[in-house]
Design a protein around this motif. Structure first.
Motif, PDB file in Angstrom:
ATOM      1  N   GLY A 119       0.788  -1.239   0.000  1.00 42.95           N
ATOM      2  CA  GLY A 119       0.000   0.000   0.000  1.00 42.95           C
ATOM      3  C   GLY A 119       0.813   1.279   0.000  1.00 42.95           C
ATOM      4  O   GLY A 119       0.254   2.365  -0.063  1.00 42.95           O
ATOM      5  N   MET A 120       2.142   1.162   0.084  1.00 44.63           N
ATOM      6  CA  MET A 120       2.963   2.371  -0.078  1.00 44.63           C
ATOM      7  C   MET A 120       2.945   2.745  -1.561  1.00 44.63           C
ATOM      8  O   MET A 120       2.793   1.875  -2.417  1.00 44.63           O
ATOM      9  CB  MET A 120       4.408   2.087   0.319  1.00 44.63           C
ATOM     10  N   TYR A 121       3.108   4.003  -1.872  1.00 40.65           N
ATOM     11  CA  TYR A 121       3.166   4.366  -3.286  1.00 40.65           C
ATOM     12  C   TYR A 121       4.071   5.558  -3.518  1.00 40.65           C
ATOM     13  O   TYR A 121       4.316   6.359  -2.603  1.00 40.65           O
ATOM     14  CB  TYR A 121       1.762   4.621  -3.845  1.00 40.65           C
ATOM     15  N   LEU A 122       4.582   5.637  -4.764  1.00 40.30           N
ATOM     16  CA  LEU A 122       5.428   6.767  -5.161  1.00 40.30           C
ATOM     17  C   LEU A 122       4.772   7.550  -6.292  1.00 40.30           C
ATOM     18  O   LEU A 122       5.349   8.509  -6.807  1.00 40.30           O
ATOM     19  CB  LEU A 122       6.812   6.267  -5.598  1.00 40.30           C
ATOM     20  N   LEU A 123       3.589   7.113  -6.692  1.00 37.95           N
ATOM     21  CA  LEU A 123       2.859   7.791  -7.758  1.00 37.95           C
ATOM     22  C   LEU A 123       2.541   9.226  -7.320  1.00 37.95           C
ATOM     23  O   LEU A 123       2.146   9.453  -6.176  1.00 37.95           O
ATOM     24  CB  LEU A 123       1.573   7.005  -8.010  1.00 37.95           C
ATOM     25  N   GLN A 124       2.709  10.152  -8.260  1.00 40.52           N
ATOM     26  CA  GLN A 124       2.518  11.566  -7.901  1.00 40.52           C
ATOM     27  C   GLN A 124       1.222  12.108  -8.504  1.00 40.52           C
ATOM     28  O   GLN A 124       0.820  11.690  -9.585  1.00 40.52           O
ATOM     29  CB  GLN A 124       3.739  12.364  -8.374  1.00 40.52           C
ATOM     30  N   ASP A 125       0.622  13.028  -7.802  1.00 37.89           N
ATOM     31  CA  ASP A 125      -0.673  13.615  -8.199  1.00 37.89           C
ATOM     32  C   ASP A 125      -1.755  12.548  -8.322  1.00 37.89           C
ATOM     33  O   ASP A 125      -2.491  12.483  -9.311  1.00 37.89           O
ATOM     34  CB  ASP A 125      -0.534  14.406  -9.508  1.00 37.89           C
ATOM     35  N   LEU A 126      -1.859  11.735  -7.278  1.00 36.28           N
ATOM     36  CA  LEU A 126      -2.875  10.665  -7.219  1.00 36.28           C
ATOM     37  C   LEU A 126      -4.283  11.220  -7.417  1.00 36.28           C
ATOM     38  O   LEU A 126      -5.135  10.566  -8.023  1.00 36.28           O
ATOM     39  CB  LEU A 126      -2.759   9.955  -5.861  1.00 36.28           C
ATOM     40  N   LEU A 439      15.898   7.128  13.850  1.00 31.91           N
ATOM     41  CA  LEU A 439      15.768   5.681  14.047  1.00 31.91           C
ATOM     42  C   LEU A 439      14.309   5.232  14.101  1.00 31.91           C
ATOM     43  O   LEU A 439      13.926   4.257  13.452  1.00 31.91           O
ATOM     44  CB  LEU A 439      16.508   5.267  15.327  1.00 31.91           C
ATOM     45  N   VAL A 440      13.491   5.949  14.878  1.00 29.85           N
ATOM     46  CA  VAL A 440      12.095   5.515  15.039  1.00 29.85           C
ATOM     47  C   VAL A 440      11.356   5.579  13.693  1.00 29.85           C
ATOM     48  O   VAL A 440      10.601   4.670  13.339  1.00 29.85           O
ATOM     49  CB  VAL A 440      11.375   6.374  16.108  1.00 29.85           C
ATOM     50  N   SER A 441      11.604   6.645  12.926  1.00 32.06           N
ATOM     51  CA  SER A 441      10.960   6.770  11.609  1.00 32.06           C
ATOM     52  C   SER A 441      11.441   5.672  10.675  1.00 32.06           C
ATOM     53  O   SER A 441      10.649   5.084   9.923  1.00 32.06           O
ATOM     54  CB  SER A 441      11.271   8.129  10.978  1.00 32.06           C
ATOM     55  N   SER A 442      12.755   5.394  10.706  1.00 32.58           N
ATOM     56  CA  SER A 442      13.308   4.338   9.849  1.00 32.58           C
ATOM     57  C   SER A 442      12.700   2.992  10.179  1.00 32.58           C
ATOM     58  O   SER A 442      12.337   2.224   9.285  1.00 32.58           O
ATOM     59  CB  SER A 442      14.817   4.215  10.049  1.00 32.58           C
ATOM     60  N   MET A 443      12.584   2.707  11.485  1.00 32.39           N
ATOM     61  CA  MET A 443      11.994   1.429  11.909  1.00 32.39           C
ATOM     62  C   MET A 443      10.546   1.337  11.470  1.00 32.39           C
ATOM     63  O   MET A 443      10.095   0.316  10.946  1.00 32.39           O
ATOM     64  CB  MET A 443      12.052   1.305  13.440  1.00 32.39           C
ATOM     65  N   PHE A 444       9.824   2.418  11.699  1.00 25.35           N
ATOM     66  CA  PHE A 444       8.397   2.452  11.350  1.00 25.35           C
ATOM     67  C   PHE A 444       8.217   2.115   9.873  1.00 25.35           C
ATOM     68  O   PHE A 444       7.431   1.243   9.502  1.00 25.35           O
ATOM     69  CB  PHE A 444       7.860   3.856  11.647  1.00 25.35           C
ATOM     70  N   GLU A 445       8.985   2.789   9.034  1.00 23.49           N
ATOM     71  CA  GLU A 445       8.811   2.645   7.585  1.00 23.49           C
ATOM     72  C   GLU A 445       9.292   1.269   7.102  1.00 23.49           C
ATOM     73  O   GLU A 445       8.650   0.640   6.262  1.00 23.49           O
ATOM     74  CB  GLU A 445       9.583   3.765   6.879  1.00 23.49           C
ATOM     75  N   ALA A 446      10.444   0.838   7.645  1.00 21.84           N
ATOM     76  CA  ALA A 446      11.001  -0.447   7.209  1.00 21.84           C
ATOM     77  C   ALA A 446      10.076  -1.597   7.598  1.00 21.84           C
ATOM     78  O   ALA A 446       9.823  -2.513   6.798  1.00 21.84           O
ATOM     79  CB  ALA A 446      12.378  -0.659   7.827  1.00 21.84           C
ATOM     80  N   VAL A 447       9.553  -1.550   8.825  1.00 24.24           N
ATOM     81  CA  VAL A 447       8.646  -2.614   9.270  1.00 24.24           C
ATOM     82  C   VAL A 447       7.357  -2.563   8.461  1.00 24.24           C
ATOM     83  O   VAL A 447       6.791  -3.585   8.084  1.00 24.24           O
ATOM     84  CB  VAL A 447       8.373  -2.488  10.792  1.00 24.24           C
ATOM     85  N   SER A 448       6.918  -1.330   8.163  1.00 28.14           N
ATOM     86  CA  SER A 448       5.706  -1.176   7.360  1.00 28.14           C
ATOM     87  C   SER A 448       5.877  -1.838   5.983  1.00 28.14           C
ATOM     88  O   SER A 448       4.973  -2.517   5.497  1.00 28.14           O
ATOM     89  CB  SER A 448       5.383   0.309   7.199  1.00 28.14           C
ATOM     90  N   ALA A 449       7.048  -1.628   5.378  1.00 25.17           N
ATOM     91  CA  ALA A 449       7.308  -2.239   4.059  1.00 25.17           C
ATOM     92  C   ALA A 449       7.463  -3.757   4.196  1.00 25.17           C
ATOM     93  O   ALA A 449       6.847  -4.522   3.449  1.00 25.17           O
ATOM     94  CB  ALA A 449       8.554  -1.632   3.430  1.00 25.17           C
ATOM     95  N   VAL A 459       8.681   8.900   5.376  1.00 29.30           N
ATOM     96  CA  VAL A 459       9.994   8.531   4.822  1.00 29.30           C
ATOM     97  C   VAL A 459       9.839   8.155   3.347  1.00 29.30           C
ATOM     98  O   VAL A 459      10.617   8.589   2.494  1.00 29.30           O
ATOM     99  CB  VAL A 459      10.621   7.363   5.621  1.00 29.30           C
ATOM    100  N   THR A 460       8.817   7.336   3.049  1.00 25.77           N
ATOM    101  CA  THR A 460       8.577   6.950   1.655  1.00 25.77           C
ATOM    102  C   THR A 460       8.097   8.165   0.876  1.00 25.77           C
ATOM    103  O   THR A 460       7.098   8.791   1.237  1.00 25.77           O
ATOM    104  CB  THR A 460       7.510   5.829   1.587  1.00 25.77           C
ATOM    105  N   ASP A 461       8.847   8.485  -0.162  1.00 22.89           N
ATOM    106  CA  ASP A 461       8.588   9.722  -0.900  1.00 22.89           C
ATOM    107  C   ASP A 461       9.250   9.582  -2.273  1.00 22.89           C
ATOM    108  O   ASP A 461      10.274   8.909  -2.394  1.00 22.89           O
ATOM    109  CB  ASP A 461       9.240  10.882  -0.110  1.00 22.89           C
ATOM    110  N   PRO A 462       8.669  10.186  -3.305  1.00 21.56           N
ATOM    111  CA  PRO A 462       9.303  10.067  -4.627  1.00 21.56           C
ATOM    112  C   PRO A 462      10.753  10.531  -4.646  1.00 21.56           C
ATOM    113  O   PRO A 462      11.542  10.073  -5.480  1.00 21.56           O
ATOM    114  CB  PRO A 462       8.439  10.971  -5.514  1.00 21.56           C
ATOM    115  N   ALA A 463      11.113  11.429  -3.728  1.00 26.86           N
ATOM    116  CA  ALA A 463      12.481  11.953  -3.719  1.00 26.86           C
ATOM    117  C   ALA A 463      13.410  11.161  -2.799  1.00 26.86           C
ATOM    118  O   ALA A 463      14.561  11.549  -2.595  1.00 26.86           O
ATOM    119  CB  ALA A 463      12.466  13.416  -3.309  1.00 26.86           C
ATOM    120  N   MET A 464      12.957  10.050  -2.248  1.00 23.68           N
ATOM    121  CA  MET A 464      13.835   9.268  -1.348  1.00 23.68           C
ATOM    122  C   MET A 464      14.945   8.594  -2.173  1.00 23.68           C
ATOM    123  O   MET A 464      14.793   8.400  -3.385  1.00 23.68           O
ATOM    124  CB  MET A 464      13.032   8.233  -0.558  1.00 23.68           C
TER     125      MET A 464
END
Lengths: 501, 190
Positions: A119-126, A439-449, A459-464
């Motif tokens: 459910g994460m996405y990088l599509l822009q102007d959804l 760290l907390v943001s990285s963990m959150f996003e990594a576990v989410s993925a 954290v997940t963003d087209p510019a990452m």
């Protein structure tokens, strides 16, 4: 000694991978028709190109890879994981052609996220994309929830014994019926029944909330697909916050919890065994961990004074945590609000919920309730052994469709996969911190993925960084297929180079 | 020799990944017209809580009328004047704010943004709630006024001739392969 695969092995894998990719092409008919109905001509052309590419690959491999051999276990695993890669590369074409993706890698990220029900996405102007593309996004996640192999099994395989091996390779091992093709069809029967009921409920609610009938229907259908598949895609960038409605939230919570349950449990209910819900180790484990995590998060959010009253607090906390625990990823708060409002304790509680995840053989991801239940039972069994007389025989059992004695092999298998998940979460989190994310943001996003949830704290963003996108694609894939078939594919690639003739 | 091949494969894979990953930088050409922007409101909700703000953005999707009030959503992102179909540069995710407003005011917005439309740009004024007590903790603006800054319009996305040619060509090849595969048993070697 590792043997180098022979030509027959390549032919076999090519043939079945081709069949699955033909299935993906057939699936594109639905968004193509949607585009035609709503007169989105450019999008329709995108789907003709993409379908043709899938068919060229599929029929091309059928022609080149002609063999009558049946699949062995290793073939099945390689086909399952390999076909997900090819299906991702070709399935990304409509995204890429729409012009809403920053790169082909971004398009592949979105498609892998869809298949794996992340459910994460990088599509822009959804908010400005066509209905055809929105249909494809949600169909990807709905199909991915049942398993793209399951689709191919249902329509394109003719009951080969080897079919079961591909089915298992996709992270499912329940045999609801003696024949695996019948099992695949039973999974579809359950899913399509829920599709009808869930879409109708959301459509009716949407109408009551002030949506026009066409939008209410499409949103109902797409939100159902996102909820049932525990995918978390939604048609608007506001996700389910769009609806500002407790009734919409209640309906989506019911659907996402249903989607997170084991298909074997659904089948037990379908065939009249209602007691199973209360007795099953997975439902007990899910209810326990969700309750504990909700209490912790609610306590923290109350202490921080984020929400104005108890009702708002419970509504927000329970929705995000149920969404995280079922690995759906729906959200009624803005992504960055996890940082600006929920803070570290709220984020860690959500991370734990996501890490544990849903039930095995469901549409969900994560370590899975059954493994947590088995490990807890084994731990309690060891304590009982310690306090019992030496001559005593201490045995433990758990209930999953039937009573099962806790054997060492079972515990070892649960622990192995759990350790693999934890290692994957840790490595992906570490990568985020290397790129400078907290760290907390990285963990959150990594576990989410890795748990195929899809909640994001920004954290997940087209510019990452591109390597982080690749890492997240890998962990989504590994998490969904539960490692073994991916390892089999790596082993196959290795044996092609280093194996003995 | 095999080691050299392995190293070469690794180098090609990493380079490929980097090339593939060279995403277009989020270059927000329009920029938000607001101070605070929607992103700033979400980043520091406490700082703006219960304060009156003026917020401008493209009306997206629909107005959901609930009694004499309505929900609208205003986006102040890179696409609020021109969307991707009309040739806007990619500028990151959508970003905006939910607005609770009198239904009579919401009706002044005639066009809402979607694939076929660029929504009307509206300017609202009202109280920002970091966690609204009336709406189950939602982050929103309770607006008391609305002004249409720019009317909405149809957005065109014509079929690109180059893509159409590709579609026809690939469909013909796919069809031919299908026919060959179907009839293989009649003439192909076993």
């Amino acid at each position: 000694m590792i043997l180098r695969p022979r030509k027959q092995d390549h032919l076999l894998i090519g043939k079945y991978t081709g069949k699955i990719v033909i299935g993906v092409g057939i699936l594109m008919l639905i968004p193509l028709v949607t585009s035609l109905v709503f007169q989105e001509w450019d999008t329709a052309v995108d789907f003709v190109i993409s379908m043709s590419a899938c068919f060229i690959f599929g029929f091309g491999t059928q022609l080149v890879c002609r063999t009558e051999r049946d699949l062995s276990w290793s073939h099945g695993l390689v086909v399952a994981s390999g076909s997900w890669i090819v299906a991702t590369i070709l399935g990304a074409l409509p995204h890429w052609l729409s012009g809403h993706e920053g790169s082909y890698l971004d398009a592949m990220f979105d498609v892998m996220s869809g298949y794996t029900t992340t459910g994460m996405y990088l599509l822009q102007d959804l908010d400005h994309i066509s209905r055809g593309l929105n249909m494809w996004r949600h169909l990807l996640t709905y199909a991915g929830g049942q398993g793209i192999v399951v689709i191919a099994l249902t329509f394109l395989f003719k009951g080969t014994a080897g079919a079961y091996k591909v089915y298992v390779g996709e992270g499912k091992d329940e045999r609801l019926l003696p024949n695996v093709v019948q099992t695949a069809r039973a999974i579809w029967l359950v899913s399509l029944t829920w599709l009808g009921i869930g879409t109708a409920a959301l459509f009716g609610t949407g109408i009551l909330l002030g949506q026009d009938p066409v939008r209410a229907f499409l949103h109902g259908l797409w939100v159902f697909m996102g909820a049932w598949s525990t995918g978390g895609f939604a048609p608007q960038s506001y996700n389910t916050l769009w609806f500002h409605s407790i009734s919409y939230e209640v309906v989506t919570v019911v659907i996402m919890i249903a989607g997170s349950l084991n298909f074997a449990l659904h089948w037990a209910l379908w065939t009249g065994n209602r007691k199973e819900v209360r007795r099953n180790i997975e439902t007990v484990s899910f209810a326990t961990t969700l309750m504990v995590i909700t209490i912790v998060a609610t306590f923290w959010l109350a202490k921080a004074g984020v929400y104005p009253d108890a009702m708002s607090l419970f509504r927000k906390a329970f929705y995000q945590l149920a969404s995280g625990h079922t690995t759906t990823g729906f959200s009624t708060i803005y992504s960055k609000a996890f940082i600006s409002q929920w803070g570290p304790v709220g984020m860690i509680a959500t991370t734990i919920a996501m890490a544990i995840g849903a039930s095995a053989c469901s549409t969900g991801g994560g370590i899975k309730g059954i493994r947590l239940g088995i490990i807890t039972k084994a731990f309690l069994q060891d304590i009982r052994r310690m306090i019992s007389p030496e001559s005593a025989v201490v045995r433990a059992k758990f209930h999953h469709i039937r009573d099962i004695f806790l054997e060492d092999g079972l515990v070892r298998s649960a622990l192995t996969i759990t350790v693999a998940y934890l290692t994957m979460y840790a490595l992906a989190s570490f990568m985020g911190t290397l790129y400078g994310y907290p760290l907390v943001s990285s963990m959150f996003e990594a576990v989410s993925a890795g748990s195929n949830t899809g909640l994001s704290c920004g954290v997940t963003d087209p510019a990452m960084p591109a390597l982080m996108k690749i890492a997240y694609i890998l962990v989504m894939w590994l998490g969904r297929l539960e490692f073994m078939s991916v390892f089999a594919l790596i082993g196959y690639a290795y044996s092609m180079v280093r194996g003995r003739r | 020799m095999r080691r050299l091949a392995s190293v070469l494969i690794a180098v090609v894979l990493v380079s490929g990944a980097l090339v593939l990953g060279g995403c277009r930088v989020a270059d927000n050409p329009e920029g938000s017209p607001n101070k605070p922007t929607s992103a700033e409101l979400v980043d520091a909700p406490k700082a703006w809580d219960d304060k009156t703000v003026t917020f401008t953005g493209e009306a997206i999707g629909e107005a959901m009328v609930r009694g004499d009030k309505a929900w609208i959503h205003l986006n102040d992102d890179a696409y609020y004047i021109k969307n991707v179909e009309e040739g806007a540069h990619l500028g990151g995710y959508n970003s905006g704010m939910a607005v609770w407003i009198d239904a009579s005011l919401a009706k002044e917005i005639k066009v809402f943004g979607d694939y076929k439309h660029e929504g009307g740009v509206a300017k609202v004024s009202g109280v920002f709630n970091a966690a609204c007590a009336e709406h189950g903790g939602d982050m929103d603006i309770h607006a008391t006024s609305l002004e249409i800054v720019a009317a909405g319009r149809d957005a065109q996305d014509p079929v690109k001739p180059g893509k159409l040619m590709w579609a026809i060509g690939l469909a013909l090849v796919a069809g031919a392969l299908y026919l060959v595969d179907r009839s293989w048993g009649q003439w192909g070697p076993t």
